[in-house]
Design an enzyme around this catalytic site. Structure first.
Site, PDB file in Angstrom:
ATOM      1  CE  LYS A   1      57.683  34.983  29.825  1.00 30.17           C
ATOM      2  NZ  LYS A   1      56.330  34.894  30.365  1.00 30.17           N
TER       3      LYS A   1
HETATM    4  C1  PLP Z   1      50.687  35.646  29.634  1.00 26.54           C
HETATM    5  C2  PLP Z   1      51.273  34.290  29.427  1.00 26.54           C
HETATM    6  N1  PLP Z   1      50.677  33.465  28.561  1.00 26.54           N
HETATM    7  C3  PLP Z   1      51.161  32.226  28.336  1.00 26.54           C
HETATM    8  C4  PLP Z   1      52.286  31.761  28.996  1.00 26.54           C
HETATM    9  C5  PLP Z   1      52.802  30.389  28.718  1.00 26.54           C
HETATM   10  O1  PLP Z   1      53.959  30.454  27.909  1.00 26.54           O
HETATM   11  P1  PLP Z   1      55.091  29.355  28.011  1.00 26.54           P
HETATM   12  O2  PLP Z   1      54.435  28.042  27.790  1.00 26.54           O
HETATM   13  O3  PLP Z   1      56.046  29.709  26.920  1.00 26.54           O
HETATM   14  O4  PLP Z   1      55.695  29.453  29.350  1.00 26.54           O
HETATM   15  C6  PLP Z   1      52.932  32.594  29.915  1.00 26.54           C
HETATM   16  C7  PLP Z   1      54.133  32.154  30.623  1.00 26.54           C
HETATM   17  O5  PLP Z   1      55.213  32.416  30.214  1.00 26.54           O
HETATM   18  C8  PLP Z   1      52.420  33.889  30.116  1.00 26.54           C
HETATM   19  O6  PLP Z   1      53.012  34.717  30.996  1.00 26.54           O
END
Ligand code: PLP
Length: 313
Positions: free
Chosen positions: A158
């Site tokens: 991320k």
């Molecule tokens: C590109 C992306 N995909 C998926 C998610 C969902 O991830 P999470 O459930 O860990 O927040 C997020 C958010 O963080 C995101 O930015």
């Protein structure tokens, strides 16, 4: 608009919100060299509780490792810092942004002499795609932008830089009147939204793209998989062709910010009956019941923020 809180955690100590500044020539501003998290703390009858904090912080460590960024603080230390931040800012519920970046030093791409700066901010953040969206669903499109391809920018991290791709997807969707865009991966299969993972439902079975389809390994995605299994709803990780979106009985986004948001149309094609479907509703209810502490936390997902004696009186 963002409402400031009092303090932000920086490298082990609390600083004033307005003092959380970096130099313009920090490595991160030119080269996007940051990794971060988005985590929610929910208000429960037993006080504030952070949702799946260890899993989020493990992903932060994974993201840092992928980018060879040295993150000095352990999961335990960062968990404690987040709990303390809730206390010092007197929050009942909030959204956290732990952020690790390459700071000021070298100005070239090679980050040889750039210190790692670690910050955690928190603020009050309501429903990402709107309160109404949770009940009514959202109208979305398939983006003309492809999700980051394997072996270009790593999707399992991320990282701030990934969100340049997300911005293109989200801005295009907004300009064309959609709440969100769904990106396809570089092979043309469904990947994810600009800031959410995605599930489709057909004939009672739910499916989400596998990690190889350039998706972020979402904590909410994993939450939904575990909830579905516990509710005896068949669930699979499998490649999803674009047209499966159009013929789905139901579809929904999930993510820390978006929580569980039904999708009612894709490219102006109505999904199912064009409103939240029964399986989405069941999972959504279960999700909110757990995070809001209305049913027992049978998965051990909530970390209570212990309040000092006498707080809240
Ligand atoms: C590109 C992306 N995909 C998926 C998610 C969902 O991830 P999470 O459930 O860990 O927040 C997020 C958010 O963080 C995101 O930015």
């Amino acid at each position: 608009m963002l409402k400031p809180t009092e303090k932000i955690w920086h490298n082990g100590r609390f600083i004033a919100w307005d003092d959380a500044k970096i130099h313009i020539l920090s490595h991160v501003t030119s080269y996007g060299s940051s990794v971060f998290e988005g985590v929610r703390c929910y208000s429960t009858p037993a006080g504030p509780a952070i949702f799946r904090v260890r899993e989020h912080l493990r992903r932060l460590h994974d993201s840092a490792k992928i980018y060879r960024i040295e993150l000095k603080y352990s999961i335990d230390q960062l968990t404690e810092a987040m709990a303390e931040l809730v206390r010092v800012n007197s929050m009942n519920s909030c959204y956290f942004r732990p952020l690790v970046l390459r700071g000021y030093g070298d100005v070239g791409v090679l980050p040889a002499q750039n210190p790692t700066e670690t910050y955690i901010a928190c603020w009050e953040w309501g429903k990402y795609l709107g309160e109404e969206a949770l009940a009514e669903g959202v109208d979305v499109c398939v983006s003309s932008w492809t999700r980051i391809a394997p072996n270009t920018l790593p999707a399992l991290a991320k990282a701030g830089a990934n969100y340049m791709n997300s911005q293109l997807i989200r801005m295009e969707a907004a300009i064309n009147g959609y709440a969100e865009g769904i990106a396809l991966d570089s092979s043309g299969y469904v990947s994810e939204g600009s800031g959410e993972n995605l599930f489709v439902v057909r004939d009672g079975k739910i499916t989400t793209p596998p990690l190889g389809a350039s998706v972020l390994p979402g904590i909410t995605r994993d939450t939904i998989i575990q909830l579905a299994q516990s509710l005896n709803i068949p669930v699979a990780e499998a490649l999803i062709p674009r047209e499966s979106l159009y013929i789905a009985d139901e579809a929904f986004f999930c993510g820390t910010a978006a929580e569980v948001t039904p999708i009612r149309s894709v490219d102006r094609i109505e999904i199912g009956k064009g409103k939240r479907g029964p399986i989405t509703e069941k999972l959504q209810r279960e999700f909110f019941a757990i995070v809001e502490g209305k049913v027992p936390d049978r998965f051990g997902w909530l970390t209570p923020v212990v309040q000092p004696v006498g707080a809240g009186r």
